[in-house]
Design a protein around this motif. Structure first.
Motif, mmCIF file in Angstrom:
data_model
loop_
_atom_site.group_PDB
_atom_site.id
_atom_site.type_symbol
_atom_site.label_atom_id
_atom_site.label_comp_id
_atom_site.label_asym_id
_atom_site.label_seq_id
_atom_site.Cartn_x
_atom_site.Cartn_y
_atom_site.Cartn_z
ATOM 1 N N THR A 1 -161.354 5.554 -29.376
ATOM 2 C CA THR A 1 -162.182 5.663 -30.576
ATOM 3 C C THR A 1 -162.445 4.332 -31.244
ATOM 4 O OG1 THR A 1 -160.227 5.977 -31.960
ATOM 5 C CG2 THR A 1 -161.280 7.965 -31.077
ATOM 6 N N GLY A 2 -161.806 3.244 -30.781
ATOM 7 C CA GLY A 2 -161.695 2.085 -31.648
ATOM 8 C C GLY A 2 -160.650 2.392 -32.710
ATOM 9 N N LYS A 3 -160.402 1.454 -33.583
ATOM 10 C CA LYS A 3 -159.385 1.658 -34.620
ATOM 11 C C LYS A 3 -159.908 2.687 -35.621
ATOM 12 C CE LYS A 3 -157.300 -2.115 -36.087
ATOM 13 N NZ LYS A 3 -157.140 -3.507 -36.590
ATOM 14 N N LEU A 4 -159.231 3.826 -35.699
ATOM 15 C CA LEU A 4 -159.761 4.946 -36.481
ATOM 16 C C LEU A 4 -158.635 5.748 -37.117
ATOM 17 C CD1 LEU A 4 -162.202 6.748 -37.312
ATOM 18 C CD2 LEU A 4 -161.840 8.012 -35.183
ATOM 19 N N ARG B 1 -166.296 -1.202 -33.580
ATOM 20 C CA ARG B 1 -165.348 -1.217 -32.469
ATOM 21 C C ARG B 1 -165.170 -2.642 -31.926
ATOM 22 N NH1 ARG B 1 -163.980 2.344 -27.877
ATOM 23 N NH2 ARG B 1 -165.120 4.024 -28.883
ATOM 24 N N GLU B 2 -166.288 -3.341 -31.727
ATOM 25 C CA GLU B 2 -166.220 -4.684 -31.154
ATOM 26 C C GLU B 2 -165.494 -5.665 -32.070
ATOM 27 O OE1 GLU B 2 -170.174 -5.879 -30.235
ATOM 28 O OE2 GLU B 2 -170.572 -4.121 -28.978
ATOM 29 N N GLU B 3 -165.650 -5.487 -33.368
ATOM 30 C CA GLU B 3 -165.049 -6.421 -34.318
ATOM 31 C C GLU B 3 -163.626 -6.038 -34.712
ATOM 32 O OE1 GLU B 3 -166.459 -9.253 -35.306
ATOM 33 O OE2 GLU B 3 -168.192 -8.831 -34.047
ATOM 34 N N GLY B 4 -163.097 -4.931 -34.173
ATOM 35 C CA GLY B 4 -161.739 -4.528 -34.498
ATOM 36 C C GLY B 4 -161.564 -4.029 -35.910
ATOM 37 N N VAL B 5 -162.630 -3.444 -36.473
ATOM 38 C CA VAL B 5 -162.585 -2.911 -37.834
ATOM 39 C C VAL B 5 -161.874 -1.559 -37.824
ATOM 40 C CG1 VAL B 5 -164.013 -2.055 -39.737
ATOM 41 C CG2 VAL B 5 -164.717 -4.102 -38.466
ATOM 42 N N LEU B 6 -160.998 -1.319 -38.799
ATOM 43 C CA LEU B 6 -160.404 0.003 -38.953
ATOM 44 C C LEU B 6 -161.390 0.885 -39.713
ATOM 45 C CD1 LEU B 6 -158.069 2.063 -38.780
ATOM 46 C CD2 LEU B 6 -157.304 1.202 -41.007
ATOM 47 N N TRP B 7 -161.737 2.007 -39.118
ATOM 48 C CA TRP B 7 -162.662 2.960 -39.737
ATOM 49 C C TRP B 7 -161.834 4.125 -40.288
ATOM 50 C CZ3 TRP B 7 -168.154 3.343 -37.505
ATOM 51 C CH2 TRP B 7 -168.966 4.156 -38.311
ATOM 52 N N VAL B 8 -162.008 4.425 -41.575
ATOM 53 C CA VAL B 8 -161.344 5.558 -42.218
ATOM 54 C C VAL B 8 -162.411 6.597 -42.530
ATOM 55 C CG1 VAL B 8 -159.974 6.337 -44.183
ATOM 56 C CG2 VAL B 8 -159.568 4.067 -43.202
ATOM 57 N N CYS B 9 -162.204 7.825 -42.063
ATOM 58 C CA CYS B 9 -163.197 8.884 -42.253
ATOM 59 C C CYS B 9 -162.485 10.205 -42.501
ATOM 60 C CB CYS B 9 -164.115 8.995 -41.034
ATOM 61 S SG CYS B 9 -163.264 9.546 -39.531
ATOM 62 N N ALA B 10 -163.260 11.252 -42.763
ATOM 63 C CA ALA B 10 -162.706 12.585 -42.994
ATOM 64 C C ALA B 10 -162.797 13.419 -41.723
ATOM 65 C CB ALA B 10 -163.462 13.282 -44.123
ATOM 66 N N ALA B 11 -161.846 14.320 -41.558
ATOM 67 C CA ALA B 11 -161.929 15.342 -40.514
ATOM 68 C C ALA B 11 -162.922 16.400 -40.991
ATOM 69 C CB ALA B 11 -160.561 15.962 -40.270
ATOM 70 N N LEU B 12 -163.980 16.610 -40.209
ATOM 71 C CA LEU B 12 -165.066 17.489 -40.653
ATOM 72 C C LEU B 12 -164.996 18.888 -40.079
ATOM 73 C CD1 LEU B 12 -168.113 15.045 -40.381
ATOM 74 C CD2 LEU B 12 -166.505 15.352 -42.265
ATOM 75 N N SER B 13 -164.239 19.074 -39.027
ATOM 76 C CA SER B 13 -164.255 20.352 -38.313
ATOM 77 C C SER B 13 -162.841 20.742 -37.914
ATOM 78 C CB SER B 13 -165.121 20.231 -37.050
ATOM 79 O OG SER B 13 -164.512 19.327 -36.134
ATOM 80 N N ASP B 14 -162.703 21.972 -37.396
ATOM 81 C CA ASP B 14 -161.406 22.409 -36.881
ATOM 82 C C ASP B 14 -160.968 21.516 -35.725
ATOM 83 O OD1 ASP B 14 -161.320 24.442 -38.734
ATOM 84 O OD2 ASP B 14 -162.107 25.970 -37.356
ATOM 85 N N GLY B 15 -161.917 21.092 -34.903
ATOM 86 C CA GLY B 15 -161.579 20.199 -33.802
ATOM 87 C C GLY B 15 -161.059 18.868 -34.296
ATOM 88 N N ASP B 16 -161.715 18.317 -35.319
ATOM 89 C CA ASP B 16 -161.237 17.057 -35.904
ATOM 90 C C ASP B 16 -159.825 17.217 -36.453
ATOM 91 O OD1 ASP B 16 -163.716 15.993 -35.343
ATOM 92 O OD2 ASP B 16 -164.397 15.924 -37.424
ATOM 93 N N ARG B 17 -159.591 18.334 -37.166
ATOM 94 C CA ARG B 17 -158.270 18.526 -37.772
ATOM 95 C C ARG B 17 -157.197 18.683 -36.691
ATOM 96 N NH1 ARG B 17 -161.738 21.714 -41.034
ATOM 97 N NH2 ARG B 17 -162.118 20.661 -43.024
#
Length: 471
Positions: free
Chosen positions: A75-78, A41-57
């Motif tokens: 969330t920071g860049k996500l 977050r502090e470095e401005g990195v884009l994080w790419v991840c998977a939606a793991l739950s119904d809430g995420d989706r």
């Protein structure tokens, strides 16, 4: 477009949906998230991840292009990927957690498993699709010449896939798990083993937590791919991948600051009221097969049998948070932990002494409180890439004696000042618990200071920086 990207299965946040349909966001779980989320977050990195739950989706569907930071979330860049649930289940549960995890942690009951049939071939195809979704998203988000850090065993194919899409990118892969030696890794079907190794070799740099795991990977490349291996490179089919060892540590200042907040102080008061002035043996783990919780409980039981003078004077506080309950092996293991705990209670508990407190509900502030109160910290995995619990404990309890498995990656850095045990030897572990309780105060403090220095030697910011510099 983004110049630095991180990709991992699990992201820095997760979402739940209330009965009324409202979304609630909380901190993501797991050691990787703990280590990386703040610095990313502090470095401005884009994080790419998977939606793991119904809430995420649900959250992803409300965000333009899955970019949660562009939908108003803090969330920071996500970017979160809404991979079809069936594909995700097969890739995550059947391949990543039931196959690759089992191989690299040497967990198979060999007379009975594994067996790779037509069903596994379909599951492997889903794993390919899942990795392909990450490769496509990274290719879309990365600026020209960007640096991309792909994380862990869920995404072993992504580096080679991304290289095919975007040859201009500089790519690193990091393995947070151990790596199996060739004779065990070759349990995998030949083509699958080759794809995993060649997938990682699509990166410019492949990182590991210890020299031992890096060497095992190189041995697999040499044995199974006939690759050319030097002390720090693997060359295969016209490409050379550099191999690095980066022992992820802890940001001690940030951890201590969090551990002094009011919710942690409140848990400390409650725990101290519960156990009184008794000594505390603490463990904090997921109920994961490799964490060896049952043998740890058996060692505590052996200790109580051998040392009646400690009855009424010590409490074992065991936090065993449920993990991977989609898999039957994990449900049974959690049940085995609970059975073993009950047996200890039935045998030794008295009206005024509860020798064991088992908590199975995840509670991060309570875990931090337990660290701060620990006299002995038990970390006894049968095999572990690193183990950040072993590093967090000495930071939060400077006088804590560390009982540490020689099969944890952390033993390479902390072993000189820990009480090192064979994780399969219950009697030796029981003796180490006793030695930890009996350790003189001045020795505790001397060892603790050195453990803390080792644990904070490569905090996440420097760990990330080292790898970015390598590409």
């Amino acid at each position: 477009m983004n110049s630095v990207l991180v990709a991992s299965n699990r992201g820095p946040v997760s979402f739940t949906v209330s009965d009324g349909g409202e979304l609630t966001m909380k901190r993501g779980a797991g050691g990787l998230v703990s280590g990386l989320s703040g610095v990313a977050r502090e470095e401005g990195v884009l994080w790419v991840c998977a939606a793991l739950s119904d809430g995420d989706r649900s959250a992803v569907r409300l965000a333009p292009g899955g970019r949660l930071d562009q939908a108003g979330y803090d969330t920071g860049k996500l970017r979160m990927l809404d991979i079809p649930p069936a594909t995700f289940h097969r890739a995550y549960n059947a391949v990543a957690n039931s196959t690759l995890w089992f191989v690299n942690h040497l967990l198979y009951d060999i007379p009975n498993a594994p067996h790779f049939d037509s069903r596994f071939e379909r599951e492997w195809e889903s794993y390919r699709d899942y990795n392909g979704a990450f490769a496509l998203a990274l290719a879309e988000e990365a600026s020209h010449g960007a640096r991309v850090m792909v994380q862990d065993y869920h995404l072993t194919l992504t580096p080679a896939m991304l290289r095919a899409e975007r040859p201009d990118l500089r790519i690193a892969h990091f393995s947070h798990t151990p790596w199996a030696p060739p004779e065990y890794f070759s349990l995998l079907p030949d083509e699958v083993a080759r794809e995993v190794l060649e997938g990682i070799l699509g990166a410019d740099h492949a990182g590991f937590l210890t020299e031992r795991w890096a060497r095992a990977f190189m041995d697999c490349c040499e044995s199974l791919l006939d690759a050319k291996v030097s002390s720090r490179t693997v060359s295969h089919e016209g490409r050379t991948t550099r191999i690095g060892v980066h022992g992820l540590g802890v940001d001690g200042e940030t951890l201590w600051k969090r551990a002094c907040e009011p919710d942690v102080e409140s848990h400390m008061a409650a725990l101290r009221e519960q156990v009184g002035d008794r000594r505390l043996i603490v463990r904090i783990d997921r109920t994961e097969l490799s964490k060896n919780i049952v043998r740890g409980l058996m060692a505590y039981r052996e200790f109580l049998a051998a040392h009646p003078e400690w009855h009424g004077r010590v409490v074992h506080l065991a936090f065993a948070y449920p993990s991977r309950h989609d898999l039957p092996e994990y449900r049974e293991y959690t049940a085995a932990v609970q059975r073993c705990a009950k047996e200890i209670e039935d045998e030794y508990a008295t009206e005024d002494w509860d020798p064991l407190i088992l908590n199975v509900n995840d509670d991060y502030p309570r875990s931090l409180a337990a660290y701060r109160l620990a006299d002995v910290l038990l970390v006894n995995p049968i095999r572990d890439g690193m183990n950040l619990v072993a590093k967090e404990g000495p930071i939060l309890s400077p006088r804590c004696a560390l009982v540490l498995s020689r099969e944890a990656g952390a033993a390479a850095e902390l072993g000189a000042d820990a009480l090192v045990v064979n994780p399969y030897d219950v009697c030796e572990t029981a003796r180490a618990l006793h030695a930890g309780l009996e350790m003189p105060e001045d020795e505790r403090l001397r060892r603790g200071a050195r453990l803390k220095a080792a644990a904070t030697a490569l905090p996440p910011r420097r760990w990330l920086g080292e790898q970015l510099a390598s590409i």
